[in-house]
Design an enzyme around this catalytic site. Structure first.
Site, PDB file in Angstrom:
ATOM      1  N   GLU A 379       0.841  -1.210   0.000  1.00 26.79           N
ATOM      2  CA  GLU A 379       0.000   0.000   0.000  1.00 26.79           C
ATOM      3  C   GLU A 379       0.868   1.250   0.000  1.00 26.79           C
ATOM      4  O   GLU A 379       0.525   2.255  -0.609  1.00 26.79           O
ATOM      5  CB  GLU A 379      -0.963   0.002   1.201  1.00 26.79           C
ATOM      6  N   PHE A 513     -16.638 -12.694 -16.254  1.00 31.38           N
ATOM      7  CA  PHE A 513     -18.013 -12.652 -16.753  1.00 31.38           C
ATOM      8  C   PHE A 513     -18.890 -11.668 -15.979  1.00 31.38           C
ATOM      9  O   PHE A 513     -19.991 -11.356 -16.404  1.00 31.38           O
ATOM     10  CB  PHE A 513     -18.646 -14.046 -16.753  1.00 31.38           C
TER      11      PHE A 513
HETATM   12 ZN    ZN Z   1      -2.466  -2.873  -5.064  1.00 27.82          ZN
END
Ligand code: ZN
Length: 593
Positions: A379, A513
């Site tokens: 992150e 899908f």
């Molecule tokens: Zn990421």
């Protein structure tokens, strides 16, 4: 509504005019990208269509979103439709307590009597991953594993929740949709807004990885077969045996207790180590804000990012610990403020970094698992691209406007440092003894990274290859093969252990899908190739000399982090690496070379 669409149309015409005018060349590259991206996205949403074609496009788009919803609903309903009750304690022997608690809780939720306990059962196994995943890994009863496995790979493929029809309908409509926009295949339309230059480049990358992983994946299966024999299996390994014996082999080879490792990763020490790595790589200093800052929880902290002259260039909030009562799981980076210009002043970007680390207990700081450390680095990588951007136009500043097969480059790049011994050691300090992580534990962590990696690789490649095949060469009404036969054919060319003939995994492949990953599943591998290759530029310096590392870090900052969405991602990559991406570093990191 008509007014809005008229305005969008006018705006689009205006952008095209700018693109074709003499002043185009006077725009900065980032300004050009703002316009190019907008034109591309408008085109992909059918803005240039008129009359019947426009009506058709709108009708197909509407139908497709209905089908995607129907597909998801079927997957959910079929998941709920199956459950297996276990009452015999021998059938859960040796299973982790976390599984037993979940299975007991599931039973209590379903049954009116609510009399299950984790220790005594009954236990309910479901097709939700947190239930059937551990069941296949640890369930000692082979017949029950087979039953659960078969139900999972045929999920949503028959009866009232059958998705087969949805699949053919979706593929048929997608091929009509792309031809309205002038693309010969849906895959070509998908890569039009991605970093991959064309479908050939995608297939070349997937095939290269497959060629290198096939033999090792067969070797891994043979090793597993041998191991299973020593554990008393007098039969060929079946798909429902693979997770079970893999888990046992993993435990025997490099089991380390997560609890033991956590004692070395104190959150404040990890954070300091991350900040000094970032200082070394990108020459920015990170300091905690000393003035009071308004935050949404007492654990949230606010940090400033300063350049070499001590000027504040960015900031971030970090919300580190798990709070199940009011915070969802997982980890993410979000934009708080984008970089931009206002009345001649630069607006400094601000990021949110949200993790779900193990909270502190008593007077101890939070002790992180290795996975939590990796996630924090991941992150933070996204955060760096947001914060160190030098682009002033919001829609292409930082992570904005970055093609999504390239957006995981900085995040996965940062994860790579967790396997670099010196860096990782710098993050560790035992909570009681103050000692660094012992070599033996480091070796286990780094070997676990490549354990059965070829098998994991070919599995992901199968998904990517089938996705491209179905969206590039396959039209249900014109083909003699069913989608399931396509899957079988490619599986035979890819996996060491071919799926059962009745395997209907595609019926629950929601990513492609129902989830917007159509002809885009390859992005996972594409981004891993980029990030491993970017890290290998640092490996080439030898990773011993700080000056060399600093130089390379500077280059990474000036290209990938600084330019973000403001330049074509292949150009950005080449500006950093001096060439196009290669698959060799990812294969090497995965232990496949
Ligand atoms: Zn990421």
């Amino acid at each position: 509504m008509a007014y809005v669409s008229h305005r969008v149309q006018k705006f689009f015409e205006g952008l095209k005019k700018i693109q074709n005018s003499a002043s185009w060349t006077q725009l900065t590259r980032a300004q050009q990208r703002v316009i190019e991206n907008q034109i591309r996205d408008n085109r992909l949403s059918g803005i240039e269509l008129t009359g019947e074609a426009k009506d058709q496009f709108n009708a197909i788009s509407k139908e497709l979103s209905k089908l995607a919803q129907g597909f998801s609903n079927n997957v959910m309903d079929a998941t709920k439709d199956f459950s297996l009750t276990i009452e015999n304690i021998d059938d859960v022997k040796g299973m982790p307590f976390s599984f037993l608690s979940l299975a007991s809780q599931s039973w209590n939720q379903k049954s009116k009597e609510q009399s299950s306990t984790p220790e005594k059962g009954p236990w309910l196994v479901t097709l939700d991953y947190p239930s059937f995943g551990p069941f296949l890994q640890h369930g000692p009863n082979r017949e029950l594993r087979e039953k659960v496995y078969r139900s999972s790979v045929t999920k949503a493929s028959k009866g009232k929740f059958d998705n087969s029809h949805h699949i053919t309908k979706i593929l048929e409509l997608k091929s009509q949709l792309c031809s309205l926009l002038g693309y010969s295949t849906y895959a070509e339309m998908s890569v039009a807004s991605k970093m991959a230059p064309d479908v050939d480049a995608v297939e070349k990358l997937l095939n290269e990885l497959r060629d290198a992983s096939r033999k090792p994946s067969r070797d891994e299966l043979a090793e597993l077969q041998k191991f299973a024999k020593t554990k008393g299996l007098n039969d060929d390994l079946k798909p429902w045996d693979v997770p079970y014996y893999s888990e046992q082999l993993r435990t025997e080879k490099f089991d380390y207790s997560e609890d033991e490792v956590r004692q070395y990763f104190q959150y404040p020490v990890v954070l300091e180590g991350l900040f000094s790595l970032v200082k070394l790589l990108f020459n920015v200093k990170i300091e905690k804000e000393t003035k009071p800052v308004e935050v949404w929880h007492k654990d949230v902290a606010f940090y400033n990012v300063l350049d070499a002259d001590g000027q504040k260039i960015a900031a971030f909030y970090i919300d580190p610990y798990s709070r199940p009562e009011n915070k969802r799981g997982g980890a993410w980076m979000n934009v708080c403020i984008d970089r931009g210009q206002s009345k001649g002043n630069t607006i400094t970007p601000v990021a949110y970094l949200v993790c779900n680390n193990t909270p502190p207990v008593g007077n101890n700081p939070s002790l992180m698992t290795f996975r939590e450390v990796e996630t924090l680095f991941h992150e933070f990588g996204h955060g760096l691209q947001h914060m160190l951007t030098t682009v002033d136009h919001v829609s292409v500043a930082g992570i904005n406007g970055v093609e999504w097969d390239a957006v995981e480059l900085p995040s996965q790049f940062m994860e790579n440092w967790c396997y670099h011994k010196d860096t990782l050691m710098g993050l560790t300090k035992h909570i009681e003894t103050n000692k660094k992580l012992p070599d033996e534990l480091f070796d286990k962590i780094s070997s676990a990274r490549t354990f059965l990696s070829a098998s994991a690789m070919v599995r992901q490649l199968l998904f990517g290859l089938v996705d491209i095949e179905l969206h590039h060469r396959y039209t249900p009404s014109k083909s003699s093969e069913s989608v399931f036969e396509v899957n079988q054919r490619i599986a035979k060319e890819t996996l060491a252990l071919v799926p059962l003939p009745e395997d209907r995994f595609l019926c629950s492949f929601s990513h492609i899908f129902a989830g917007g990953y159509s002809a885009g599943y390859y992005s996972y591998k594409w981004a891993e190739v980029l990030s491993a290759d970017a890290f290998s530029a640092f490996e080439e310096t030898g990773l011993k000399n700080d000056d060399e590392i600093r130089k390379m870090g500077h280059k990474f900052k000036e290209t990938v982090l600084s330019l973000g969405g403001g330049e074509d991602p292949m150009k950005v990559f080449k500006a950093f690496r001096g060439r196009e991406p290669k698959t060799e570093p990812l294969l090497r990191h995965s232990g496949l070379l």
